[in-house]
Design a protein around this motif. Structure first.
Motif, short mmCIF file in Angstrom:
data_model
loop_
_atom_site.label_atom_id
_atom_site.label_comp_id
_atom_site.label_asym_id
_atom_site.label_seq_id
_atom_site.Cartn_x
_atom_site.Cartn_y
_atom_site.Cartn_z
N TYR A 134 -2.91 -4.02 7.84
CA TYR A 134 -3.18 -3.60 6.46
C TYR A 134 -2.07 -4.06 5.51
O TYR A 134 -2.34 -4.65 4.45
N GLN A 154 -1.72 -9.97 -2.01
CA GLN A 154 -2.36 -9.70 -3.29
C GLN A 154 -1.34 -9.64 -4.42
O GLN A 154 -0.29 -9.01 -4.29
N ASN A 172 -9.42 -0.71 -6.75
CA ASN A 172 -9.17 -2.12 -6.51
C ASN A 172 -9.90 -2.56 -5.25
O ASN A 172 -9.58 -2.08 -4.14
N LYS A 221 1.77 3.44 -0.73
CA LYS A 221 1.61 2.76 0.56
C LYS A 221 1.82 3.72 1.72
O LYS A 221 1.05 3.72 2.69
N SER A 241 -2.28 -4.89 -6.42
CA SER A 241 -2.74 -4.01 -5.36
C SER A 241 -2.85 -2.57 -5.85
O SER A 241 -3.92 -2.10 -6.21
N TYR A 242 -1.74 -1.86 -5.93
CA TYR A 242 -1.78 -0.43 -6.27
C TYR A 242 -1.68 -0.17 -7.77
O TYR A 242 -2.15 0.86 -8.26
N TYR A 270 -5.15 1.73 -7.22
CA TYR A 270 -5.38 1.49 -5.79
C TYR A 270 -6.77 1.93 -5.35
O TYR A 270 -7.39 1.30 -4.48
N TRP A 295 -8.33 -1.95 3.77
CA TRP A 295 -8.54 -0.70 4.50
C TRP A 295 -9.71 -0.83 5.48
O TRP A 295 -9.61 -0.48 6.66
N ILE A 308 -2.31 -6.56 2.21
CA ILE A 308 -1.88 -6.14 0.87
C ILE A 308 -0.79 -7.08 0.34
O ILE A 308 -0.73 -7.38 -0.86
N VAL A 335 -7.82 -3.66 -2.11
CA VAL A 335 -7.20 -2.60 -1.32
C VAL A 335 -8.23 -2.01 -0.35
O VAL A 335 -7.95 -1.81 0.84
N LYS A 336 -9.43 -1.75 -0.87
CA LYS A 336 -10.47 -1.17 -0.01
C LYS A 336 -10.89 -2.15 1.08
O LYS A 336 -11.19 -1.75 2.22
#
Length: 435
Positions: free
Chosen positions: A216, A223, A239, A401, A226-227, A236, A246, A220, A242-243
């Protein structure tokens, strides 16, 4: 290094400090060393988290030999989260600070925006003004306030690759050539698919990868956004990148591709030498970490290949001087030397920490590593660095994070359903950030 990274290492001192921290007793965990010694030397206390590698690369010894009036004492804390909480407590109280502190890349935005009066402007000490121009532009910009104060000197960066075990791949019927593998896992979906093939024929008690949180974090790290967005808004949970990171990591957990190890903990450290896993998302600083954990017996067992997308950035840190430190000028001189191109070059050649200064980057491109089957690590990480995104990190980046990866660990280790864990992650972030 670092959490980089969080970068980590089991040490007795770390365990002691964690225990003291749990009891709200901060004295004795670094920062309380003598400011001078009986022989008249100036003692510089250096507070770090994880493995920065200065001591291991022999840089402290070299500096002290050239500066006989200086004694360097390093204080390590294994987990960056524990380290940073202690630093914040000491900044608030004004005492117990080291002369130099490491700052993880995910914390630097918070320092620049919310703590500029707690840290020394390195420009005022006269040693880093010219050197600041030698950095990759984004590296120095991240540590510079809007009014031009430079609060940290960059150490390394974290360009990404995949480190893997050719012998374990061979045993599972997979190719072992680094170029062929780079083509097979040119995407993260390809990396996970190859993992399913590995797991179907894996040697007993061996998994494809160490931890899905590593997968993960590597995704990230590719990118730019990201958050947080460019305006500093927390995004986050909306976005899609991010998903996606995940969801793919949860898929790898459900497929049992992971050894379900918690990174930077004792069982993870031991697994490097015990055939516990066959591949790992590998920022440049991981090179030195693998050598430490796998030891001499691991030489020739590991290799390095370009990772999915052949880019990404996971880790990197800064060295800074708290205003509460005792020896600002001597600390600035040491920082300037440790982060000079010559020393950054040595750090990569000896420890794998990839430079953040352009001159050093040019000088390491031809580096190979006998420990990793003569892998062209200079070329692999240089290409990744050239394509590295200029990441946007918000003031609470590491806190976001930490809470997301904690929830992802529940999917991996406890079998929590992905959707339920994602909701837990969102709730935990809101609680942590007070929003």
């Amino acid at each position: 290094m670092r959490t980089h990274h969080a970068r980590g290492r089991i040490r007795a001192l770390s365990a002691l400090c964690a225990a003291l921290l749990a009891g709200s007793v901060l004295a004795g965990c670094g920062g309380d060393g003598d400011s001078g010694s009986s022989d008249g030397k100036v003692t510089l206390n250096v507070g770090l988290f994880g493995t920065f590698g200065f001591d291991e690369a022999g840089l402290y010894a070299e500096y002290q030999q050239a500066h006989p009036n200086i004694k360097i004492v390093q204080h390590d804390t294994e987990k960056e989260e524990d380290y940073w909480r202690t630093v914040q407590t000491r900044l608030a109280g004004g005492g117990g600070l080291d002369d130099i502190h490491g700052i993880e890349v995910g914390r630097i935005a918070d320092v620049v925006k919310n703590q500029p009066d707690k840290w020394v402007d390195l420009n005022t000490l006269g040693t880093l003004t010219a050197g600041n121009a030698e950095y990759l532009p984004w590296k120095s910009k991240a540590a510079t306030t809007a009014d031009g104060r430079v609060l940290g000197a960059g150490t390394d960066t974290g360009p990404m690759a995949i480190c893997y075990r050719p012998d374990l791949f061979r045993a599972a019927g997979l190719p072992t050539d680094r170029n062929e593998l780079a083509q097979r896992w040119s995407t993260w979906e390809g990396y996970v698919e190859l993992g399913k093939q590995f797991q179907a024929n894996a040697p007993k008690k061996t998994h494809y990868l160490d931890s899905v949180t590593g997968l993960y974090n590597a995704m990230i790290g590719q990118q730019q956004v990201s958050y947080y967005d460019e305006a500093g808004k927390l995004i986050y949970d909306t976005n899609p990148t991010v998903k996606h990171a995940w969801d793919l990591s949860a898929q790898a957990a459900d497929a049992k591709l992971s050894a379900a190890l918690q990174q930077f903990q004792g069982d993870w450290n031991q697994a490097f030498a015990a055939d516990g896993f066959a591949s790992i998302s590998c920022p440049a600083w991981m090179i030195g970490y693998i050598k430490t954990q796998a030891g001499d017996a691991g030489k020739g067992k590991w290799d390095v290949a370009a990772g999915p997308g052949a880019t990404g950035n996971w880790g990197g840190a800064y060295l800074a001087i708290p205003k509460g430190g005792k020896h600002h000028k001597e600390a600035a001189d040491l920082i300037a030397w440790l982060t000079a191109p010559e020393q950054q070059t040595k750090m990569f050649q000896k420890q794998g920490n990839f430079p953040s200064k352009t001159g050093a980057i040019q000088s390491v491109k031809a580096t190979t590593d006998t420990y990793f089957n003569n892998a062209p690590i200079g070329q692999i990480f240089s290409v990744a660095a050239e394509k590295m995104p200029v990441q946007i990190t918000g003031v609470r980046h590491n806190d976001v994070k930490e809470n997301i990866t904690t929830a992802l660990t529940a999917v991996e280790a406890q079998g929590v359903k992905s959707d339920d864990a994602w909701k837990q992650a969102r709730d935990a972030v809101k609680n942590a950030l007070g929003s």
